[in-house]
Design an enzyme around this catalytic site. Structure first.
Site, PDB file in Angstrom:
ATOM      1  N   SER A 185       0.848  -1.193   0.000  1.00  0.00           N
ATOM      2  CA  SER A 185       0.000   0.000   0.000  1.00  0.00           C
ATOM      3  C   SER A 185       0.886   1.247   0.000  1.00  0.00           C
ATOM      4  O   SER A 185       1.656   1.446  -0.936  1.00  0.00           O
ATOM      5  CB  SER A 185      -0.959  -0.037   1.187  1.00  0.00           C
ATOM      6  N   HIS A 236      -7.400  -5.803   0.149  1.00  0.00           N
ATOM      7  CA  HIS A 236      -6.311  -4.966   0.668  1.00  0.00           C
ATOM      8  C   HIS A 236      -5.929  -5.467   2.053  1.00  0.00           C
ATOM      9  O   HIS A 236      -6.272  -4.877   3.073  1.00  0.00           O
ATOM     10  CB  HIS A 236      -6.747  -3.502   0.704  1.00  0.00           C
ATOM     11  N   ASP A 243     -13.839 -19.784 -13.660  1.00  0.00           N
ATOM     12  CA  ASP A 243     -12.495 -20.376 -13.541  1.00  0.00           C
ATOM     13  C   ASP A 243     -12.547 -21.885 -13.382  1.00  0.00           C
ATOM     14  O   ASP A 243     -11.517 -22.524 -13.179  1.00  0.00           O
ATOM     15  CB  ASP A 243     -11.733 -19.751 -12.370  1.00  0.00           C
ATOM     16  N   ASP A 281     -18.126 -16.505 -10.560  1.00  0.00           N
ATOM     17  CA  ASP A 281     -17.346 -17.477  -9.788  1.00  0.00           C
ATOM     18  C   ASP A 281     -17.060 -18.742 -10.594  1.00  0.00           C
ATOM     19  O   ASP A 281     -15.932 -19.252 -10.571  1.00  0.00           O
ATOM     20  CB  ASP A 281     -18.092 -17.802  -8.487  1.00  0.00           C
ATOM     21  N   VAL A 292     -14.486 -23.644 -11.061  1.00  0.00           N
ATOM     22  CA  VAL A 292     -14.921 -24.157  -9.763  1.00  0.00           C
ATOM     23  C   VAL A 292     -15.585 -23.034  -8.976  1.00  0.00           C
ATOM     24  O   VAL A 292     -15.146 -21.872  -9.032  1.00  0.00           O
ATOM     25  CB  VAL A 292     -13.725 -24.744  -8.968  1.00  0.00           C
ATOM     26  N   ASP A 326      -8.824  -5.878  -4.743  1.00  0.00           N
ATOM     27  CA  ASP A 326      -8.481  -4.730  -3.912  1.00  0.00           C
ATOM     28  C   ASP A 326      -9.520  -3.622  -4.077  1.00  0.00           C
ATOM     29  O   ASP A 326      -9.819  -3.193  -5.190  1.00  0.00           O
ATOM     30  CB  ASP A 326      -7.094  -4.206  -4.302  1.00  0.00           C
ATOM     31  N   ASP A 382     -15.892 -21.407  -5.674  1.00  0.00           N
ATOM     32  CA  ASP A 382     -15.156 -21.388  -4.410  1.00  0.00           C
ATOM     33  C   ASP A 382     -15.190 -20.009  -3.761  1.00  0.00           C
ATOM     34  O   ASP A 382     -14.418 -19.722  -2.840  1.00  0.00           O
ATOM     35  CB  ASP A 382     -13.709 -21.834  -4.623  1.00  0.00           C
TER      36      ASP A 382
END
Length: 539
Positions: free
Chosen positions: A195, A470, A265, A262, A267, A432, A269
């Protein structure tokens, strides 16, 4: 106060070395550092010198000390302006020194000393570099405020210290202390931070490259002026008539994104890994969330004004003038591609702006944007930051441009850093909600454009982490950033795919590949709690 002669310390270190004890400094050597004066001439930037205030051994068996025996040194670097605060610092000198040092970065507006006793921020959880034999050090960036507020910026020297100068001043003092104690300077000097600490890491690579062998910069807030103005831009949309999303609506947006993205990708999760494919669904997801007629009718939909707020978060802030290094854009957030904006660092819980802006009520971005506008820009605590349009700042434009050069590290020129053989590891969580990962993506692309892919690969690696926000997130990442850097600098082993470990209580211990940008982890079969069940892919 007295000045300890480096030669005497060196002679003592040599005598220990001849006895096979070169890395076992004792309490007597440590205590001798106390009350030492370091003259202004030993510090490469203007100060009125520095004082070591305390120096004492910390025993390995002391409670809550994972670092073994070490000498803890605290002190103060005095300003030129008598109205400016000191820079307070701490240096830690391990009894079993590995000959290397780590300058550790801070966070937020700083104001408290980075002690160097803990782990690297957003790095390998629970493993302090000090415990690995590194000498470590950090500072408070040149002002003291346990609340982490921005009021220090009303003083020019304090502002410049925060922006960059405390880094070189602290480095010079810490290097002096290390040499006094061990009789020699560190063989390797690293910087590690996240940061604000990530911004500081890029700052030293750009401004003082000759002193650092390697830098880890995680979630770097390097476009400092851009992120603060973008926080105001988001706040202006949120606090416009009808623009606020209550917590239920903020959660609704995130739930919709998870539902549609979700699985992309391979799966389900709770992690959106295919961020680019997910972002392509942004407008269709917003359309599905729109209330009938665009009016705010219930918590299960968004009005047109609320949709505008979400679009503002996602979109780039474009300026009709140039900040330092020719910057005209602050990239938007992945609010429609996995980032959560309902947490404590998100949009807050209030539909009205508190005076002054409050972290919980108003969220991190509007709150820090307002603080920046009050103390960095207008230098008037009564100034209402939400009245500032970043695209049309009027009489404030020149000051904004000036600030962007004083606090920021947007320069892609790393020629000296690269030529001397230093290495840079960048990492950013794709979820983030404080510092947009897309700013770091853009900076990395600038490096590739400047040096070409092959040359860039020779000194920089950039990793992204899906689900990591973050310092929190669905996948709360722990990774051995410093270990990867040291293996590259000292061992010549350039890092490729790394492994990240989740530290969340409910999913603690699951692992994922930490892929080099632009690759991301796709599920290919097997136990989805293990990194080996994923492959780094592109597209």
């Amino acid at each position: 106060m007295r000045i300890i002669q480096v030669a005497a310390a060196a002679a003592f270190a040599v005598s220990l070395s001849s006895a096979g004890m070169a890395q076992t400094p004792n309490a007597e050597i440590c205590a001798a550092l106390a009350k030492t004066e370091i003259p202004a001439g030993s510090i490469g930037l203007p100060t009125t010198g520095a004082s070591i205030l305390t120096a004492a051994m910390v025993a390995a068996n002391e409670p809550n000390n994972p670092n073994g025996d070490y000498c803890k040194v605290t002190g103060a670097i005095r300003p030129v302006d008598p109205k400016a605060p000191n820079i307070l610092f701490q240096v830690n000198l391990p009894a079993k020194w590995n000959g290397k040092a780590v300058h550790m970065g801070g966070g937020g507006f700083n104001g408290t000393v980075v002690t160097g006793q803990g782990a690297v921020s957003m790095g390998l959880a629970g493993v302090p570099p000090l415990s690995q034999g590194y000498a470590t050090f950090g500072s408070d960036s040149g002002h003291q405020d346990p609340t982490g507020g921005p009021s220090f910026a009303a003083n020019d020297e304090a502002l410049l210290n925060y922006g960059a100068l405390h880094l070189k001043k602290t480095l010079d003092v810490a290097t002096d202390i290390i040499a006094r104690h061990y009789g020699k300077r560190p063989a390797r000097m690293y910087f590690a931070g996240a940061s604000t600490g990530g911004r500081e890491g890029l700052t030293v690579a750009q401004r003082w490259p000759e002193y650092y062998d390697g830098v880890v910069a995680t979630a770097p807030a390097f476009n400092f002026t851009g992120v603060r103005m973008n926080g105001l831009r988001i706040g202006r949309a949120f606090y416009a008539p009808g623009g606020a999303l209550n917590l239920n609506k903020q959660k609704l947006v995130h739930a919709r994104v998870l539902d549609t993205c979700d699985p992309l990708d391979g799966v389900r999760d709770g992690i959106v890994s295919a961020v680019q494919a997910c972002d392509a669904k942004a407008e269709s997801n917003l359309a599905a969330l729109r209330c009938p007629g665009g009016k705010d009718t219930a918590d299960n939909c968004l009005s047109d004004a609320q949709i505008n707020t979400v679009r503002t978060i996602r979109s780039d802030m474009k300026l009709p003038y140039q900040l330092a290094d020719g910057v005209t854009v602050h990239q938007g957030y992945n609010v429609l591609a996995g980032a959560d904006f309902y947490s404590s660092l998100g949009l807050g819980t209030s539909a009205t702006l508190a005076v002054p802006a409050d972290r919980v009520l108003n969220g991190y971005l509007p709150q820090t944007g307002d603080g920046w506008a009050k103390y960095f820009l207008a230098r008037d605590e009564k100034f209402d930051g939400m009245t500032l349009d970043p695209a049309k700042p009027g009489a404030y434009q020149a000051r904004i441009v000036e600030l962007s050069g004083q606090v920021g590290s947007t320069n892609p020129n790393l020629d000296h850093f690269r030529v001397r053989g230093s290495k840079l590891i960048l990492m950013h969580g794709l979820s983030d909600n404080v510092i947009s990962p897309n700013t770091t993506v853009n900076y990395y692309k600038q490096l590739v454009a400047r040096y070409g892919q092959a040359r860039a690969d020779g000194f920089v690696r950039f990793y992204t982490a899906p689900g990591f926000a973050h310092g929190a997130g669905t996948f709360n990442l722990s990774w051995d950033a410093l270990g990867a850097l040291d293996a590259w600098v000292d061992g010549g082993k350039a890092p490729e795919t790394l492994v990240g470990t989740d530290t969340n209580a409910a999913t603690r211990g699951r692992t994922r590949p930490l892929c080099r940008y632009p690759a991301w982890p796709k599920y290919v079969g097997g136990d989805n709690k293990l990194s080996g069940s994923f492959a780094c892919v592109t597209g």
